[in-house]
Design an enzyme around this catalytic site. Structure first.
Site, PDB file in Angstrom:
ATOM      1  N   SER A   1      19.986   1.926  11.245  1.00 59.47           N
ATOM      2  CA  SER A   1      18.758   2.307  10.951  1.00 59.47           C
ATOM      3  C   SER A   1      17.839   2.108   9.859  1.00 59.47           C
ATOM      4  O   SER A   1      17.536   1.159   9.272  1.00 59.47           O
ATOM      5  CB  SER A   1      19.353   3.739  10.240  1.00 59.47           C
ATOM      6  OG  SER A   1      19.583   2.878   8.946  1.00 59.47           O
ATOM      7  N   LYS A   2      16.773   3.621   9.195  1.00 59.01           N
ATOM      8  CA  LYS A   2      15.428   2.605   8.679  1.00 59.01           C
ATOM      9  C   LYS A   2      15.377   2.028   8.373  1.00 59.01           C
ATOM     10  O   LYS A   2      15.145   1.540   6.978  1.00 59.01           O
ATOM     11  CB  LYS A   2      14.650   3.992   8.660  1.00 59.01           C
ATOM     12  CG  LYS A   2      14.181   4.506   9.622  1.00 59.01           C
ATOM     13  CD  LYS A   2      13.106   5.323   9.078  1.00 59.01           C
ATOM     14  CE  LYS A   2      12.082   6.172  10.833  1.00 59.01           C
ATOM     15  NZ  LYS A   2      12.407   7.310  10.677  1.00 59.01           N
ATOM     16  N   ARG A   3      17.095   2.424   6.853  1.00 55.94           N
ATOM     17  CA  ARG A   3      17.902   1.428   6.165  1.00 55.94           C
ATOM     18  C   ARG A   3      17.119  -0.379   6.233  1.00 55.94           C
ATOM     19  O   ARG A   3      17.785  -0.636   4.830  1.00 55.94           O
ATOM     20  CB  ARG A   3      18.988   2.187   5.546  1.00 55.94           C
ATOM     21  CG  ARG A   3      19.224   3.259   4.931  1.00 55.94           C
ATOM     22  CD  ARG A   3      20.187   3.320   4.277  1.00 55.94           C
ATOM     23  NE  ARG A   3      21.428   3.859   5.714  1.00 55.94           N
ATOM     24  CZ  ARG A   3      21.907   2.224   5.597  1.00 55.94           C
ATOM     25  NH1 ARG A   3      22.300   1.650   4.985  1.00 55.94           N
ATOM     26  NH2 ARG A   3      23.284   2.295   6.792  1.00 55.94           N
ATOM     27  N   HIS A   4      17.903  -0.318   7.202  1.00 59.45           N
ATOM     28  CA  HIS A   4      17.290  -2.181   7.521  1.00 59.45           C
ATOM     29  C   HIS A   4      15.892  -1.868   7.819  1.00 59.45           C
ATOM     30  O   HIS A   4      16.220  -3.371   8.448  1.00 59.45           O
ATOM     31  CB  HIS A   4      18.722  -2.042   8.990  1.00 59.45           C
ATOM     32  CG  HIS A   4      19.839  -1.831   8.468  1.00 59.45           C
ATOM     33  ND1 HIS A   4      20.455  -1.037   9.415  1.00 59.45           N
ATOM     34  CD2 HIS A   4      20.758  -1.703   7.750  1.00 59.45           C
ATOM     35  CE1 HIS A   4      22.017  -0.091   9.255  1.00 59.45           C
ATOM     36  NE2 HIS A   4      22.214  -1.341   8.349  1.00 59.45           N
TER      37      HIS A   4
END
Ligand code: GLU
Length: 462
Positions: free
Chosen positions: A229-232
């Site tokens: 996800s965008k966290r990565h």
């Protein structure tokens, strides 16, 4: 005939996991001389948007995943859209109600089911939905082409909604109707849909239809083993496009994510005959940004230089950047061909080649501190101007010889000599090889850049 579909919901960006699903569908279709279909699943009207649909379509086109069928939109195939097929679904909902396999249910404001009926409850106070009657006996099972035998207990499943109170059917219903009507033979999708398969198989059975084969692809995870996800980092196709990855490098990497194939660097269109679902991983795979960049770098160096020029130019246009390429095409080609040796993406290529294309480049701070501010800098530059003015033919041997001659004057160390001249002509200390760079820049640019640096030294000394 094999018929597969990619069925995205247009509720956000095109995630790389989605493109990988599309890629495996595409490869499977081509391998079997079948058809690959695009179906936009836009029945969740609150979350679906036309912007997202456009992004999905543009991403598929950019990735070269062309579909084989769809409504005619001026000589091209449009996608199928579920929002344009509502009447069809309602017909099948009515069939289930008439045959006692589904019913109307009325809900009060607190969301309690207060009433059920086979007839449309005309005077109902509350919201009306249609629910599918689950036969709670036994199990629902299927043989997944990747995961093997999977089964679900039916007693754990409650009757489920198939038509929402806004009159629009839910995904688990529309997907079955469409896969049946579109003669889909293999449903290839992310493994997050395994649990939906139970409901879908029940619906196939209710209509007396044969189920397609199911193939659930393991998810793509981030380095912490949570779904990517965008966290990565960036996860959308647009992100990688803007970052300057070649579409075929992204596809090359996505193909490797979960598919065991001998080669590492390839164009996916050359691997159709090798595609084999038995060689797909059963386990989740981890997205490795560095590996993707490494693969992109391999393509960067393999690609024909003229094609690279076109890719680079298009990327600059697409990103609305200033066109730094020279009208002198040969010069641009020469610059790109020495720069591509040391970088991996088009964005890096832009940064790396930038100072070759502009004359009013800035000097890096560290270069000014470590070299230009030194006592010897002025003398070195004036000798360099003289020597490079005298040099007639700029080739690797001559340039090397000239640099050696300057260095032998011992104005400073050899390393300082080379670095100072590098920084003088390119503004920075990390550049393509110094000899090649000077040859490519050519006499006129080199001399004028050395002179520009001389002037600059006088300014900072003041
Ligand atoms: N619309 C669903 C999704 O985007 C499709 C699932 C399927 O392929 O059945 O996840």
């Amino acid at each position: 005939m094999v018929r597969v579909r990619f069925a995205p919901s247009p509720t956000g960006s095109m995630h790389v996991g989605g493109v990988r699903t599309a890629l495996f569908n595409w490869l499977f279709a081509k391998k079997n001389n079948g058809k690959f279909i695009l179906r936009i699943e836009d029945t969740d009207i609150e979350r679906s948007s036309i912007e997202s649909e456009n992004e999905i379509i543009n991403s598929l086109k950019w990735c070269n995943l062309d579909w084989d069928e769809g409504p005619d939109i001026g000589g091209d195939f449009g996608p199928y859209r579920q929002s344009e097929r509502l009447e069809i679904y309602l017909k099948y909902i009515n069939y289930l109600i008439e045959n006692n396999m589904a019913y109307y249910a009325v809900y009060d404001n607190e969301n309690n089911e207060i009433y059920k009926s086979n007839k449309f409850p005309k005077n109902a106070q509350g919201s009306i939905v249609v629910k599918f009657k689950v036969n709670k006996e036994g199990v629902t099972s299927f043989k997944d082409l990747i995961k093997g035998e999977i089964s679900f207990r039916n007693d754990l499943l409650d009757d489920f909604i198939i038509l929402r109170s806004n009159g629009i059917p839910v995904y688990n219903f529309t997907v079955v109707i469409d896969d049946y009507l579109m003669n889909i033979t293999h449903v290839i999708r992310g493994e997050d849909h395994i649990s939906n398969t139970q409901k879908q198989i029940m619906l196939y059975n209710a209509f007396g239809w044969k189920t397609p084969e199911f193939m659930h692809i393991p998810l793509i995870l981030g380095s912490d083993r949570k779904p990517l996800s965008k966290r990565h980092g960036g996860t959308s196709v647009d992100y990688f496009k803007n970052e300057g990855f070649f579409s075929y490098a992204l596809m090359n990497y996505l193909a490797l994510l979960g598919w065991t194939i001998e080669d590492e660097i390839f164009n996916f269109k050359d691997k159709i005959k090798d595609f084999d679902p038995n060689k797909l991983s059963k386990k989740a795979v981890i997205f490795d940004y560095e590996k993707l960049e490494w693969i992109c770098g391999k393509h960067m160096r393999n690609i024909d230089i003229n094609d690279l020029y076109v890719e680079f130019k298009n990327w600059i246009n697409d990103n609305k950047l200033k066109n730094i390429l020279e009208s002198n095409e040969q010069y641009s080609l020469d610059v790109l061909s020495i720069c591509r040796e040391k970088i991996n993406t088009l964005k890096q290529l832009k940064d790396f080649s930038y100072n070759f294309f502009i004359e009013d480049y800035d000097y890096e701070e560290i270069f000014i501190e470590k070299y230009l501010k030194k006592d010897w800098a002025k003398d070195l530059l004036s000798i360099a101007v003289k020597k490079f003015e005298e040099l007639e033919i700029y080739n690797i041997d001559n340039v090397e010889k000239t640099l050696r001659e300057i260095s032998e004057l011992k104005i400073t160390s050899k390393k300082n000599t080379f670095q100072a001249i590098r920084g003088a002509v390119l503004g920075k200390l990390v550049t393509p090889g110094l000899f090649e760079s000077i040859v490519v820049l050519g006499k006129e640019r080199v001399v004028s850049r050395l002179k520009k640096t001389e002037v600059f030294i006088n300014e900072i000394k003041r």
